[in-house]
Design a protein around this motif. Structure first.
Motif, PDB file in Angstrom:
ATOM      1  N   VAL A  79       0.846  -1.196   0.000  1.00 46.47           N
ATOM      2  CA  VAL A  79       0.000   0.000   0.000  1.00 46.47           C
ATOM      3  C   VAL A  79       0.885   1.250   0.000  1.00 46.47           C
ATOM      4  N   ILE A  80       1.974   1.149  -0.752  1.00 46.55           N
ATOM      5  CA  ILE A  80       2.906   2.279  -0.818  1.00 46.55           C
ATOM      6  C   ILE A  80       2.445   3.264  -1.902  1.00 46.55           C
ATOM      7  N   GLY A  81       1.974   2.718  -3.034  1.00 49.62           N
ATOM      8  CA  GLY A  81       1.542   3.563  -4.149  1.00 49.62           C
ATOM      9  C   GLY A  81       2.700   3.929  -5.057  1.00 49.62           C
ATOM     10  N   LYS A  98       5.415 -15.403  -2.082  1.00 55.16           N
ATOM     11  CA  LYS A  98       4.372 -14.821  -1.213  1.00 55.16           C
ATOM     12  C   LYS A  98       3.233 -14.279  -2.094  1.00 55.16           C
ATOM     13  N   THR A  99       2.031 -14.464  -1.631  1.00 53.03           N
ATOM     14  CA  THR A  99       0.890 -13.855  -2.305  1.00 53.03           C
ATOM     15  C   THR A  99       0.913 -12.352  -2.054  1.00 53.03           C
ATOM     16  N   VAL A 100       0.548 -11.587  -3.066  1.00 51.88           N
ATOM     17  CA  VAL A 100       0.549 -10.125  -2.925  1.00 51.88           C
ATOM     18  C   VAL A 100      -0.872  -9.595  -3.037  1.00 51.88           C
ATOM     19  N   VAL A 101      -1.185  -8.652  -2.158  1.00 51.46           N
ATOM     20  CA  VAL A 101      -2.448  -7.911  -2.221  1.00 51.46           C
ATOM     21  C   VAL A 101      -2.052  -6.446  -2.345  1.00 51.46           C
ATOM     22  N   THR A 102      -2.582  -5.767  -3.344  1.00 58.12           N
ATOM     23  CA  THR A 102      -2.152  -4.384  -3.558  1.00 58.12           C
ATOM     24  C   THR A 102      -3.323  -3.442  -3.812  1.00 58.12           C
ATOM     25  N   SER A 103      -3.097  -2.170  -3.469  1.00 62.08           N
ATOM     26  CA  SER A 103      -4.089  -1.129  -3.768  1.00 62.08           C
ATOM     27  C   SER A 103      -3.553  -0.214  -4.877  1.00 62.08           C
ATOM     28  N   ASN A 104      -2.451  -0.650  -5.501  1.00 55.77           N
ATOM     29  CA  ASN A 104      -1.685   0.261  -6.354  1.00 55.77           C
ATOM     30  C   ASN A 104      -2.152   0.246  -7.812  1.00 55.77           C
ATOM     31  N   LYS A 105      -3.058   1.168  -8.151  1.00 56.67           N
ATOM     32  CA  LYS A 105      -3.641   1.142  -9.505  1.00 56.67           C
ATOM     33  C   LYS A 105      -2.649   1.534 -10.586  1.00 56.67           C
ATOM     34  N   GLU A 106      -1.749   2.466 -10.265  1.00 55.46           N
ATOM     35  CA  GLU A 106      -0.797   2.890 -11.297  1.00 55.46           C
ATOM     36  C   GLU A 106       0.152   1.736 -11.632  1.00 55.46           C
ATOM     37  N   LEU A 107       0.709   1.141 -10.593  1.00 55.38           N
ATOM     38  CA  LEU A 107       1.603  -0.003 -10.794  1.00 55.38           C
ATOM     39  C   LEU A 107       0.859  -1.116 -11.529  1.00 55.38           C
TER      40      LEU A 107
END
Ligand code: HSE
Length: 434
Positions: A79-81, A98-107
Protein backbone atom coordinates in the motif's frame (compact mmCIF):
# COMPACT_ATOMS: atom_id res chain seq x y z
CA UNK A 1 -7.56 -23.53 12.28
CA UNK A 2 -5.33 -22.20 9.52
CA UNK A 3 -2.87 -19.46 10.54
CA UNK A 4 -2.06 -16.74 8.02
CA UNK A 5 0.75 -14.22 8.47
CA UNK A 6 0.52 -10.84 6.78
CA UNK A 7 3.15 -8.19 6.08
CA UNK A 8 2.08 -4.62 5.36
CA UNK A 9 4.36 -2.49 3.18
CA UNK A 10 3.65 1.13 4.09
CA UNK A 11 1.64 2.36 7.05
CA UNK A 12 0.06 5.41 5.45
CA UNK A 13 -3.68 6.05 5.35
CA UNK A 14 -4.57 2.70 3.74
CA UNK A 15 -1.86 0.68 5.52
CA UNK A 16 -3.02 2.06 8.87
CA UNK A 17 -6.66 1.22 8.05
CA UNK A 18 -5.68 -2.28 6.98
CA UNK A 19 -3.77 -2.85 10.22
CA UNK A 20 -6.70 -1.59 12.28
CA UNK A 21 -9.24 -3.83 10.51
CA UNK A 22 -7.01 -6.91 10.71
CA UNK A 23 -6.26 -6.50 14.40
CA UNK A 24 -9.73 -5.41 15.53
CA UNK A 25 -11.47 -8.20 13.55
CA UNK A 26 -9.01 -10.98 14.30
CA UNK A 27 -11.43 -12.83 16.53
CA UNK A 28 -14.30 -12.25 14.10
CA UNK A 29 -12.34 -13.84 11.23
CA UNK A 30 -11.37 -16.75 13.46
CA UNK A 31 -15.06 -17.34 14.10
CA UNK A 32 -16.52 -16.62 10.67
CA UNK A 33 -13.72 -17.68 8.30
CA UNK A 34 -11.95 -20.26 10.43
CA UNK A 35 -8.61 -18.53 9.87
CA UNK A 36 -6.30 -16.76 12.26
CA UNK A 37 -4.79 -13.74 10.50
CA UNK A 38 -1.94 -12.00 12.25
CA UNK A 39 0.22 -9.08 11.15
CA UNK A 40 3.70 -10.55 11.31
CA UNK A 41 5.70 -7.72 9.80
CA UNK A 42 5.45 -4.12 8.61
CA UNK A 43 7.80 -2.28 6.30
CA UNK A 44 7.79 1.32 7.47
CA UNK A 45 10.64 3.84 7.53
CA UNK A 46 8.84 5.98 10.09
CA UNK A 47 9.25 3.63 13.05
CA UNK A 48 7.34 5.89 15.39
CA UNK A 49 4.25 5.69 13.19
CA UNK A 50 4.30 1.91 13.53
CA UNK A 51 4.90 2.06 17.28
CA UNK A 52 2.00 4.51 17.65
CA UNK A 53 -0.29 1.93 16.05
CA UNK A 54 0.74 -0.52 18.74
CA UNK A 55 2.95 -2.68 16.53
CA UNK A 56 5.69 -4.58 18.37
CA UNK A 57 9.16 -3.25 17.64
CA UNK A 58 10.39 -6.69 16.55
CA UNK A 59 7.85 -6.67 13.70
CA UNK A 60 8.91 -3.31 12.26
CA UNK A 61 11.38 -3.47 9.41
CA UNK A 62 12.98 -1.11 6.94
CA UNK A 63 14.30 -3.88 4.72
CA UNK A 64 12.17 -5.62 2.07
CA UNK A 65 14.51 -8.64 1.87
CA UNK A 66 13.95 -9.25 5.56
CA UNK A 67 10.16 -9.00 5.14
CA UNK A 68 9.87 -11.34 2.16
CA UNK A 69 12.22 -13.93 3.66
CA UNK A 70 10.22 -14.07 6.89
CA UNK A 71 8.77 -17.61 7.03
CA UNK A 72 5.82 -16.37 9.12
CA UNK A 73 4.66 -14.12 6.28
CA UNK A 74 2.30 -15.70 3.74
CA UNK A 75 0.69 -12.60 2.26
CA UNK A 76 2.35 -9.27 1.49
CA UNK A 77 0.08 -6.21 1.35
CA UNK A 78 1.54 -3.39 -0.76
CA UNK A 79 0.00 0.00 0.00
CA UNK A 80 2.91 2.28 -0.82
CA UNK A 81 1.54 3.56 -4.15
CA UNK A 82 3.40 4.76 -7.27
CA UNK A 83 5.62 2.62 -9.44
CA UNK A 84 8.92 2.46 -7.54
CA UNK A 85 9.90 1.17 -5.06
CA UNK A 86 6.51 -0.59 -4.94
CA UNK A 87 7.20 -2.58 -8.11
CA UNK A 88 10.53 -3.97 -6.88
CA UNK A 89 9.00 -4.80 -3.50
CA UNK A 90 6.01 -6.61 -5.06
CA UNK A 91 8.28 -8.55 -7.42
CA UNK A 92 10.55 -9.51 -4.50
CA UNK A 93 7.52 -10.84 -2.61
CA UNK A 94 6.21 -12.78 -5.64
CA UNK A 95 9.66 -14.22 -6.40
CA UNK A 96 9.70 -15.50 -2.81
CA UNK A 97 6.36 -17.21 -3.41
CA UNK A 98 4.37 -14.82 -1.21
CA UNK A 99 0.89 -13.85 -2.30
CA UNK A 100 0.55 -10.12 -2.93
CA UNK A 101 -2.45 -7.91 -2.22
CA UNK A 102 -2.15 -4.38 -3.56
CA UNK A 103 -4.09 -1.13 -3.77
CA UNK A 104 -1.68 0.26 -6.35
CA UNK A 105 -3.64 1.14 -9.51
CA UNK A 106 -0.80 2.89 -11.30
CA UNK A 107 1.60 0.00 -10.79
CA UNK A 108 -1.09 -2.50 -11.63
CA UNK A 109 -2.36 -0.93 -14.80
CA UNK A 110 1.16 -0.35 -16.15
CA UNK A 111 2.83 -3.64 -15.08
CA UNK A 112 0.05 -6.13 -14.45
CA UNK A 113 1.47 -8.46 -17.13
CA UNK A 114 4.89 -8.48 -15.46
CA UNK A 115 3.53 -8.99 -11.95
CA UNK A 116 1.25 -11.77 -13.11
CA UNK A 117 4.11 -13.53 -14.90
CA UNK A 118 6.10 -13.46 -11.65
CA UNK A 119 3.09 -14.67 -9.63
CA UNK A 120 2.39 -17.59 -11.99
CA UNK A 121 6.03 -18.69 -11.81
CA UNK A 122 5.87 -19.25 -8.05
CA UNK A 123 2.14 -20.08 -7.83
CA UNK A 124 1.62 -16.99 -5.73
CA UNK A 125 -1.65 -15.11 -5.62
CA UNK A 126 -2.00 -11.58 -6.95
CA UNK A 127 -5.03 -9.64 -5.73
CA UNK A 128 -5.98 -6.04 -6.41
CA UNK A 129 -9.54 -5.32 -5.24
CA UNK A 130 -8.35 -2.12 -3.54
CA UNK A 131 -6.77 -0.76 -6.72
CA UNK A 132 -10.11 0.35 -8.15
CA UNK A 133 -12.96 2.19 -6.47
CA UNK A 134 -11.70 1.71 -2.90
CA UNK A 135 -14.19 -0.11 -0.73
CA UNK A 136 -16.61 -0.91 -3.57
CA UNK A 137 -16.13 -4.60 -4.48
CA UNK A 138 -16.06 -4.03 -8.21
CA UNK A 139 -13.12 -6.31 -9.02
CA UNK A 140 -14.66 -9.35 -7.36
CA UNK A 141 -18.00 -8.47 -8.93
CA UNK A 142 -16.36 -8.64 -12.34
CA UNK A 143 -14.21 -11.71 -11.71
CA UNK A 144 -16.59 -13.75 -9.55
CA UNK A 145 -20.06 -12.29 -9.73
CA UNK A 146 -20.49 -11.35 -13.37
CA UNK A 147 -18.61 -14.19 -15.01
CA UNK A 148 -21.82 -15.60 -16.48
CA UNK A 149 -22.23 -12.46 -18.55
CA UNK A 150 -20.85 -10.82 -21.61
CA UNK A 151 -20.41 -7.31 -20.26
CA UNK A 152 -21.24 -4.72 -22.88
CA UNK A 153 -20.84 -1.48 -20.99
CA UNK A 154 -19.25 -0.21 -17.83
CA UNK A 155 -19.90 3.37 -16.81
CA UNK A 156 -18.51 4.75 -13.60
CA UNK A 157 -17.80 7.66 -11.37
CA UNK A 158 -14.51 6.23 -10.17
CA UNK A 159 -12.68 9.24 -8.81
CA UNK A 160 -13.91 10.74 -5.57
CA UNK A 161 -11.87 13.94 -5.69
CA UNK A 162 -13.35 15.11 -8.98
CA UNK A 163 -16.83 14.03 -7.97
CA UNK A 164 -16.50 16.07 -4.79
CA UNK A 165 -15.33 19.13 -6.77
CA UNK A 166 -18.06 18.87 -9.42
CA UNK A 167 -20.75 18.30 -6.79
CA UNK A 168 -19.78 21.43 -4.92
CA UNK A 169 -19.45 23.50 -8.09
CA UNK A 170 -23.02 22.49 -8.98
CA UNK A 171 -24.49 22.86 -5.52
CA UNK A 172 -22.87 26.15 -4.62
CA UNK A 173 -22.38 27.74 -8.07
CA UNK A 174 -18.65 28.03 -7.42
CA UNK A 175 -15.67 28.12 -9.78
CA UNK A 176 -13.39 25.12 -10.16
CA UNK A 177 -10.39 26.95 -8.67
CA UNK A 178 -12.26 28.00 -5.52
CA UNK A 179 -13.60 24.51 -4.85
CA UNK A 180 -10.23 22.88 -5.55
CA UNK A 181 -8.57 25.14 -2.98
CA UNK A 182 -11.19 24.28 -0.42
CA UNK A 183 -11.00 20.57 -1.26
CA UNK A 184 -7.24 20.69 -0.70
CA UNK A 185 -7.68 22.43 2.65
CA UNK A 186 -10.24 19.78 3.70
CA UNK A 187 -8.06 16.86 2.54
CA UNK A 188 -10.34 15.78 -0.32
CA UNK A 189 -7.73 16.77 -2.93
CA UNK A 190 -3.97 16.25 -2.88
CA UNK A 191 -1.54 19.16 -2.74
CA UNK A 192 -0.65 18.22 -6.30
CA UNK A 193 -4.10 17.29 -7.63
CA UNK A 194 -2.98 16.46 -11.19
CA UNK A 195 -3.55 12.68 -11.06
CA UNK A 196 -7.15 13.18 -9.97
CA UNK A 197 -8.27 16.34 -11.75
CA UNK A 198 -6.65 15.49 -15.08
CA UNK A 199 -8.29 12.07 -15.09
CA UNK A 200 -5.13 9.92 -14.78
CA UNK A 201 -6.39 8.13 -11.66
CA UNK A 202 -9.68 7.29 -13.37
CA UNK A 203 -7.84 6.20 -16.53
CA UNK A 204 -5.66 3.76 -14.53
CA UNK A 205 -8.77 2.28 -12.99
CA UNK A 206 -10.66 2.11 -16.29
CA UNK A 207 -7.75 0.28 -17.92
CA UNK A 208 -7.93 -2.39 -15.19
CA UNK A 209 -11.73 -2.59 -14.98
CA UNK A 210 -12.34 -2.75 -18.71
CA UNK A 211 -9.67 -5.45 -19.13
CA UNK A 212 -11.56 -7.54 -16.59
CA UNK A 213 -15.02 -6.68 -17.90
CA UNK A 214 -14.18 -7.36 -21.55
CA UNK A 215 -11.68 -10.22 -21.02
CA UNK A 216 -8.97 -8.59 -23.07
CA UNK A 217 -6.03 -6.38 -22.29
CA UNK A 218 -6.92 -2.69 -22.38
CA UNK A 219 -3.59 -0.86 -22.15
CA UNK A 220 -3.55 2.54 -20.48
CA UNK A 221 -2.55 4.31 -23.68
CA UNK A 222 -5.80 3.19 -25.31
CA UNK A 223 -7.86 5.08 -22.74
CA UNK A 224 -8.92 8.51 -24.02
CA UNK A 225 -8.53 10.97 -21.15
CA UNK A 226 -9.74 14.49 -20.37
CA UNK A 227 -9.89 16.01 -16.88
CA UNK A 228 -12.13 18.60 -15.26
CA UNK A 229 -9.77 21.58 -15.09
CA UNK A 230 -11.46 23.36 -18.00
CA UNK A 231 -14.98 23.01 -16.62
CA UNK A 232 -16.77 26.29 -16.04
CA UNK A 233 -19.51 26.85 -13.51
CA UNK A 234 -21.48 28.36 -16.42
CA UNK A 235 -21.60 25.00 -18.21
CA UNK A 236 -22.78 23.28 -15.06
CA UNK A 237 -25.53 25.91 -14.71
CA UNK A 238 -26.61 25.79 -18.38
CA UNK A 239 -26.53 21.98 -18.29
CA UNK A 240 -28.78 22.05 -15.25
CA UNK A 241 -31.23 24.32 -17.12
CA UNK A 242 -31.42 21.62 -19.79
CA UNK A 243 -31.93 18.80 -17.27
CA UNK A 244 -28.37 17.50 -16.96
CA UNK A 245 -25.76 16.89 -14.27
CA UNK A 246 -22.04 17.00 -15.02
CA UNK A 247 -19.81 14.10 -13.89
CA UNK A 248 -16.33 12.85 -14.67
CA UNK A 249 -17.27 9.55 -16.26
CA UNK A 250 -15.20 6.50 -17.05
CA UNK A 251 -16.84 4.69 -19.92
CA UNK A 252 -16.03 1.29 -21.37
CA UNK A 253 -17.96 -0.24 -24.25
CA UNK A 254 -17.52 -3.57 -25.93
CA UNK A 255 -19.53 -4.35 -29.05
CA UNK A 256 -18.70 -8.06 -28.78
CA UNK A 257 -17.11 -8.01 -32.23
CA UNK A 258 -13.64 -6.83 -31.28
CA UNK A 259 -14.39 -3.11 -31.03
CA UNK A 260 -13.70 -1.53 -27.66
CA UNK A 261 -14.13 2.05 -26.57
CA UNK A 262 -12.56 3.36 -23.35
CA UNK A 263 -12.70 6.96 -22.30
CA UNK A 264 -12.51 9.21 -19.25
CA UNK A 265 -13.93 12.69 -19.60
CA UNK A 266 -16.48 15.08 -18.13
CA UNK A 267 -19.95 14.26 -19.41
CA UNK A 268 -23.49 15.42 -18.90
CA UNK A 269 -25.99 12.78 -17.87
CA UNK A 270 -29.72 13.26 -17.40
CA UNK A 271 -30.80 14.09 -13.87
CA UNK A 272 -32.73 10.82 -13.65
CA UNK A 273 -29.74 8.62 -14.61
CA UNK A 274 -28.76 6.35 -11.67
CA UNK A 275 -25.27 7.91 -11.63
CA UNK A 276 -26.63 11.46 -11.39
CA UNK A 277 -27.33 11.14 -7.69
CA UNK A 278 -23.83 9.87 -6.87
CA UNK A 279 -22.51 12.94 -5.14
CA UNK A 280 -19.65 14.27 -3.03
CA UNK A 281 -16.71 11.89 -2.83
CA UNK A 282 -18.81 8.78 -3.45
CA UNK A 283 -18.09 6.46 -6.37
CA UNK A 284 -20.34 4.14 -8.36
CA UNK A 285 -20.06 1.75 -11.26
CA UNK A 286 -22.94 0.86 -13.53
CA UNK A 287 -22.61 -2.38 -15.52
CA UNK A 288 -24.67 -3.94 -18.25
CA UNK A 289 -24.35 -7.68 -18.67
CA UNK A 290 -26.18 -9.68 -21.29
CA UNK A 291 -27.84 -12.00 -18.76
CA UNK A 292 -28.15 -9.98 -15.57
CA UNK A 293 -29.08 -6.68 -17.24
CA UNK A 294 -28.15 -3.53 -15.35
CA UNK A 295 -26.46 -3.47 -11.97
CA UNK A 296 -24.90 -0.64 -10.00
CA UNK A 297 -22.39 -0.65 -7.15
CA UNK A 298 -22.06 2.41 -4.96
CA UNK A 299 -19.82 3.38 -2.08
CA UNK A 300 -16.64 4.97 -0.88
CA UNK A 301 -13.84 4.92 -3.42
CA UNK A 302 -11.12 6.04 -1.05
CA UNK A 303 -10.24 6.38 2.62
CA UNK A 304 -8.47 4.41 5.26
CA UNK A 305 -11.17 1.91 6.29
CA UNK A 306 -13.05 1.58 2.96
CA UNK A 307 -9.83 0.82 1.07
CA UNK A 308 -8.61 -1.28 4.01
CA UNK A 309 -11.86 -3.23 3.69
CA UNK A 310 -10.99 -4.11 0.08
CA UNK A 311 -7.45 -5.11 1.08
CA UNK A 312 -8.64 -7.35 3.88
CA UNK A 313 -11.29 -8.95 1.67
CA UNK A 314 -8.44 -9.94 -0.68
CA UNK A 315 -6.37 -11.26 2.22
CA UNK A 316 -9.30 -13.44 3.30
CA UNK A 317 -10.02 -14.53 -0.27
CA UNK A 318 -6.39 -15.52 -0.83
CA UNK A 319 -6.25 -17.31 2.52
CA UNK A 320 -9.42 -19.31 1.87
CA UNK A 321 -8.82 -20.36 -1.75
CA UNK A 322 -6.36 -23.12 -2.50
CA UNK A 323 -5.91 -22.22 -6.19
CA UNK A 324 -5.15 -18.70 -7.22
CA UNK A 325 -6.99 -17.12 -10.11
CA UNK A 326 -5.24 -15.02 -12.73
CA UNK A 327 -6.45 -12.92 -15.64
CA UNK A 328 -8.96 -14.59 -17.96
CA UNK A 329 -7.15 -13.10 -20.96
CA UNK A 330 -3.66 -13.08 -22.41
CA UNK A 331 -2.02 -10.69 -20.00
CA UNK A 332 0.60 -8.99 -22.09
CA UNK A 333 1.90 -5.44 -22.23
CA UNK A 334 0.07 -4.59 -25.44
CA UNK A 335 -3.48 -5.16 -26.60
CA UNK A 336 -4.29 -8.46 -28.25
CA UNK A 337 -4.10 -8.51 -32.04
CA UNK A 338 -7.48 -8.07 -33.63
CA UNK A 339 -8.92 -5.78 -30.96
CA UNK A 340 -9.84 -2.38 -32.36
CA UNK A 341 -9.98 0.61 -30.05
CA UNK A 342 -12.56 3.08 -31.25
CA UNK A 343 -11.49 6.72 -31.25
CA UNK A 344 -14.31 8.23 -33.32
CA UNK A 345 -16.88 7.84 -30.53
CA UNK A 346 -20.59 8.18 -31.04
CA UNK A 347 -22.05 10.58 -28.50
CA UNK A 348 -24.35 13.51 -28.06
CA UNK A 349 -22.66 16.86 -27.46
CA UNK A 350 -23.28 20.02 -25.50
CA UNK A 351 -21.71 22.95 -27.31
CA UNK A 352 -21.57 26.47 -25.88
CA UNK A 353 -20.41 29.37 -27.99
CA UNK A 354 -20.58 33.11 -27.77
CA UNK A 355 -21.94 34.99 -30.76
CA UNK A 356 -22.67 38.56 -31.77
CA UNK A 357 -26.42 39.07 -31.68
CA UNK A 358 -27.07 39.93 -35.31
CA UNK A 359 -28.95 38.52 -38.27
CA UNK A 360 -27.48 35.54 -40.07
CA UNK A 361 -25.00 34.32 -37.46
CA UNK A 362 -27.05 31.35 -36.32
CA UNK A 363 -27.89 30.51 -39.93
CA UNK A 364 -24.18 30.17 -40.65
CA UNK A 365 -23.73 27.97 -37.59
CA UNK A 366 -26.66 25.82 -38.69
CA UNK A 367 -25.04 25.53 -42.13
CA UNK A 368 -21.86 24.11 -40.60
CA UNK A 369 -23.83 21.58 -38.56
CA UNK A 370 -25.78 20.56 -41.67
CA UNK A 371 -22.53 20.11 -43.61
CA UNK A 372 -21.29 17.64 -41.00
CA UNK A 373 -24.65 15.95 -40.70
CA UNK A 374 -25.08 17.04 -37.07
CA UNK A 375 -28.63 17.44 -35.91
CA UNK A 376 -29.64 19.65 -32.98
CA UNK A 377 -31.93 18.35 -30.26
CA UNK A 378 -32.04 21.21 -27.77
CA UNK A 379 -31.10 24.84 -27.81
CA UNK A 380 -30.78 27.86 -25.48
CA UNK A 381 -30.01 31.36 -26.64
CA UNK A 382 -29.87 34.24 -24.20
CA UNK A 383 -30.94 37.74 -25.29
CA UNK A 384 -28.69 40.78 -24.75
CA UNK A 385 -30.56 41.48 -21.51
CA UNK A 386 -29.65 38.10 -19.97
CA UNK A 387 -28.22 37.96 -16.51
CA UNK A 388 -24.56 38.05 -17.52
CA UNK A 389 -22.49 35.95 -15.15
CA UNK A 390 -18.97 36.82 -14.16
CA UNK A 391 -16.62 35.54 -16.87
CA UNK A 392 -19.09 35.97 -19.71
CA UNK A 393 -17.59 38.59 -21.99
CA UNK A 394 -19.05 40.33 -25.04
CA UNK A 395 -21.67 38.60 -27.17
CA UNK A 396 -24.48 36.32 -26.18
CA UNK A 397 -24.19 32.68 -25.14
CA UNK A 398 -25.73 30.01 -27.33
CA UNK A 399 -26.01 26.46 -26.05
CA UNK A 400 -26.84 23.48 -28.23
CA UNK A 401 -27.31 19.81 -27.58
CA UNK A 402 -26.81 17.54 -30.59
CA UNK A 403 -28.32 14.21 -31.50
CA UNK A 404 -25.88 11.30 -31.43
CA UNK A 405 -23.09 12.02 -33.82
CA UNK A 406 -19.43 11.25 -34.32
CA UNK A 407 -16.64 12.78 -32.28
CA UNK A 408 -14.60 13.64 -35.35
CA UNK A 409 -17.53 15.38 -37.06
CA UNK A 410 -18.08 17.51 -33.98
CA UNK A 411 -14.42 18.45 -33.75
CA UNK A 412 -14.36 19.51 -37.40
CA UNK A 413 -17.63 21.41 -37.11
CA UNK A 414 -16.47 23.22 -33.98
CA UNK A 415 -13.27 24.33 -35.71
CA UNK A 416 -15.32 25.80 -38.57
CA UNK A 417 -17.80 27.47 -36.22
CA UNK A 418 -14.99 29.10 -34.22
CA UNK A 419 -13.69 30.67 -37.44
CA UNK A 420 -17.08 32.10 -38.56
CA UNK A 421 -17.61 35.82 -38.74
CA UNK A 422 -19.96 36.76 -35.87
CA UNK A 423 -18.68 34.09 -33.49
CA UNK A 424 -16.67 35.44 -30.56
CA UNK A 425 -15.53 32.01 -29.43
CA UNK A 426 -16.54 28.41 -28.88
CA UNK A 427 -16.40 28.16 -25.09
CA UNK A 428 -17.02 24.50 -24.42
CA UNK A 429 -17.73 21.14 -25.97
CA UNK A 430 -18.89 18.49 -23.49
CA UNK A 431 -20.14 15.02 -24.29
CA UNK A 432 -23.65 14.04 -23.26
CA UNK A 433 -24.16 10.38 -22.35
CA UNK A 434 -27.43 8.53 -22.36
N1 HSE B 1 -7.60 9.76 -5.39
C1 HSE B 1 -8.61 8.79 -5.64
C2 HSE B 1 -9.95 9.46 -5.70
C3 HSE B 1 -8.71 7.74 -4.58
O1 HSE B 1 -10.06 10.67 -5.52
O2 HSE B 1 -10.92 8.77 -5.95
C4 HSE B 1 -7.74 6.65 -4.78
O3 HSE B 1 -7.82 6.12 -6.07
Amino acid sequence: MKSVGVAILGLGVVGGGTYKILTEHREFYRRTQNIDISVESVLELNKQRALDLGIEESKISDNIAEVVSNPNVDIVVEVIGGVEPAKSFVLAALHSGKTVVTSNKELFCKYWYELERAARRTNAGLYFEASCVGGVPIIRTLTDGMQANVVHTLTGIINGTTNYILTRMAREGLDYAAVLKDAQALGYAEKDPTADVEGFDAAYKLSILSSLAFHTKVPLDKVYREGITGISKLDIAYGEELGYVLKLLAIGKNDGAGRIEVRVHPAFIRKDHPLASVNDSFNAVFLQGDSVGEIMLYGRGAGSLPTGSAIVSDVIYAATHADHKYATFKNTQLAEKGVRFVTDFQSRYYIRFTAHDRAGVLAKVAGVFAKYNISIVDFIQKGEDFDRAEGEGEGIPVILITHTTSEFSVRRAVEKIAALDGIVQVNSVIRVEN
